[in-house]
Design an enzyme around this catalytic site. Structure first.
Site, PDB file in Angstrom:
ATOM      1  N   LYS A  40       0.840  -1.193   0.000  1.00 52.73           N
ATOM      2  CA  LYS A  40       0.000   0.000   0.000  1.00 52.73           C
ATOM      3  C   LYS A  40       0.872   1.240   0.000  1.00 52.73           C
ATOM      4  O   LYS A  40       1.778   1.399   0.817  1.00 52.73           O
ATOM      5  CB  LYS A  40      -0.905   0.041   1.235  1.00 52.73           C
ATOM      6  CG  LYS A  40      -1.950   1.173   1.160  1.00 52.73           C
ATOM      7  CD  LYS A  40      -2.538   1.525   2.512  1.00 52.73           C
ATOM      8  CE  LYS A  40      -1.682   2.584   3.187  1.00 52.73           C
ATOM      9  NZ  LYS A  40      -2.368   3.281   4.304  1.00 52.73           N
ATOM     10  N   ASP A  67      -3.619   4.367  -2.008  1.00 51.08           N
ATOM     11  CA  ASP A  67      -4.664   4.802  -1.087  1.00 51.08           C
ATOM     12  C   ASP A  67      -4.573   6.312  -0.867  1.00 51.08           C
ATOM     13  O   ASP A  67      -4.065   6.768   0.160  1.00 51.08           O
ATOM     14  CB  ASP A  67      -4.510   4.044   0.232  1.00 51.08           C
ATOM     15  CG  ASP A  67      -5.631   4.332   1.222  1.00 51.08           C
ATOM     16  OD1 ASP A  67      -6.724   4.739   0.774  1.00 51.08           O
ATOM     17  OD2 ASP A  67      -5.411   4.146   2.432  1.00 51.08           O
ATOM     18  N   LYS A  69      -7.414   8.355  -1.262  1.00 48.93           N
ATOM     19  CA  LYS A  69      -8.712   8.812  -0.747  1.00 48.93           C
ATOM     20  C   LYS A  69      -9.203  10.085  -1.441  1.00 48.93           C
ATOM     21  O   LYS A  69      -9.459  11.113  -0.830  1.00 48.93           O
ATOM     22  CB  LYS A  69      -8.633   9.044   0.766  1.00 48.93           C
ATOM     23  CG  LYS A  69      -8.283   7.789   1.560  1.00 48.93           C
ATOM     24  CD  LYS A  69      -8.203   8.091   3.049  1.00 48.93           C
ATOM     25  CE  LYS A  69      -7.973   6.828   3.868  1.00 48.93           C
ATOM     26  NZ  LYS A  69      -6.628   6.237   3.654  1.00 48.93           N
ATOM     27  N   ASP A  72     -13.209  15.280  -4.187  1.00 54.06           N
ATOM     28  CA  ASP A  72     -13.229  16.576  -4.847  1.00 54.06           C
ATOM     29  C   ASP A  72     -14.416  16.567  -5.817  1.00 54.06           C
ATOM     30  O   ASP A  72     -15.225  15.644  -5.813  1.00 54.06           O
ATOM     31  CB  ASP A  72     -11.900  16.816  -5.577  1.00 54.06           C
ATOM     32  CG  ASP A  72     -11.549  18.294  -5.712  1.00 54.06           C
ATOM     33  OD1 ASP A  72     -12.477  19.112  -5.895  1.00 54.06           O
ATOM     34  OD2 ASP A  72     -10.363  18.646  -5.648  1.00 54.06           O
ATOM     35  N   THR A 126     -11.178   3.950  10.001  1.00 48.44           N
ATOM     36  CA  THR A 126     -11.049   3.013  11.114  1.00 48.44           C
ATOM     37  C   THR A 126     -10.534   3.677  12.389  1.00 48.44           C
ATOM     38  O   THR A 126     -10.574   3.062  13.461  1.00 48.44           O
ATOM     39  CB  THR A 126     -10.129   1.842  10.740  1.00 48.44           C
ATOM     40  OG1 THR A 126      -8.897   2.356  10.225  1.00 48.44           O
ATOM     41  CG2 THR A 126     -10.786   0.964   9.693  1.00 48.44           C
ATOM     42  N   ARG A 217       2.228  -1.127  10.683  1.00 53.87           N
ATOM     43  CA  ARG A 217       3.248  -1.099  11.720  1.00 53.87           C
ATOM     44  C   ARG A 217       3.603  -2.444  12.341  1.00 53.87           C
ATOM     45  O   ARG A 217       4.784  -2.681  12.629  1.00 53.87           O
ATOM     46  CB  ARG A 217       2.838  -0.074  12.798  1.00 53.87           C
ATOM     47  CG  ARG A 217       3.035   1.360  12.330  1.00 53.87           C
ATOM     48  CD  ARG A 217       2.261   2.375  13.160  1.00 53.87           C
ATOM     49  NE  ARG A 217       0.838   2.381  12.815  1.00 53.87           N
ATOM     50  CZ  ARG A 217      -0.027   3.262  13.300  1.00 53.87           C
ATOM     51  NH1 ARG A 217       0.374   4.197  14.147  1.00 53.87           N
ATOM     52  NH2 ARG A 217      -1.301   3.219  12.931  1.00 53.87           N
TER      53      ARG A 217
END
Length: 236
Positions: A40, A67, A69, A72, A126, A217
């Site tokens: 990602k 990713d 997002k 607009d 999330t 992570r």
């Protein structure tokens, strides 16, 4: 419910989140070659490196979840979606709250580009809990908001959605066996939750109906990222 993704090993549907700089990202990508299938690229890495990082990861043999997002006006998001898939992204995201016209414009742009990239709508981040959602002016519960936005994304022709693993089961029943349901907020048992509010373990997420899971992570900040990845894969 059986899905079209069940023929692919779960370990091949783990997306490793490279939320870091170029040097660390490429080091991790090289270490995980032959193990992970997906990487990602989010805002941190993409805004520093641009489309070139997508191309490099593709050359290293990875599928790339870009990713960014998008959110607009339809014209801008259509252009962004086209640019993203032409750069080599295999999966892209946009905020469902941008509306039907915006999502339809993005999907149309991807289709017209000739790409088969998956198009995903962000439902509720999330990191958010009920209180934070209500502070934005939304009076629905999180499951209600996720369901409403996922329905709109499906009506717009998108491939699927991004949501927490806690909503994965409901979304699989709602969207059917072909939908992409990509779940961040996935943490191995005992791992630090970090800034995530709605979490589950990798196995729980897949069992609930996720097509892909995103883990950052717990893998990328581990002393041995390959061992961390393999330990997660073994739990599946």
């Amino acid at each position: 419910m059986l899905t079209v993704f069940d023929s692919v090993p779960r370990s091949d549907r783990i997306i490793v989140a490279l939320d870091c700089d170029r040097a660390e990202a490429l080091s991790l990508a090289k270490q995980l070659q032959g193990k992970a299938k997906w990487m990602k690229v989010g805002m941190t890495l993409y805004y520093a490196e641009g489309p070139n990082i997508v191309e490099i990861l593709g050359l290293l043999g990875y599928k790339v979840f870009l990713d960014l997002k998008f959110h607009d006006i339809p014209h801008q998001v259509a252009g962004a979606a086209e640019s993203a898939v032409l750069a080599g992204a295999d999966m892209i995201t946009m905020h469902a709250i941008g509306g039907m016209q915006m999502m339809e414009a993005a999907q149309r742009a991807v289709d017209e580009s000739g790409s088969d990239a998956a198009t995903l709508a962000i439902t509720v981040l999330t990191s958010m809990d009920e209180e934070q959602l209500h502070q934005t002016g939304v009076n629905r519960t999180i499951p209600e908001q996720v369901q409403a936005l996922a329905t709109r994304a499906s009506d717009a022709g998108l491939s699927g959605v991004v949501a927490s693993p806690q909503e994965a089961g409901m979304l699989r029943r709602l969207l059917g066996p072909d939908a992409y349901i990509v779940t961040p907020g996935v943490r191995p048992a005992g791992a630090d939750r970090g800034d995530q509010s709605r979490v589950a373990t990798p196995k729980e997420a897949f069992d609930a109906g996720a097509s892909h899971i995103v883990i950052g992570r717990p893998i990328t900040q581990a002393e041995d990222p390959v061992a961390a990845f393999e330990a997660i894969a073994a739990q599946l």
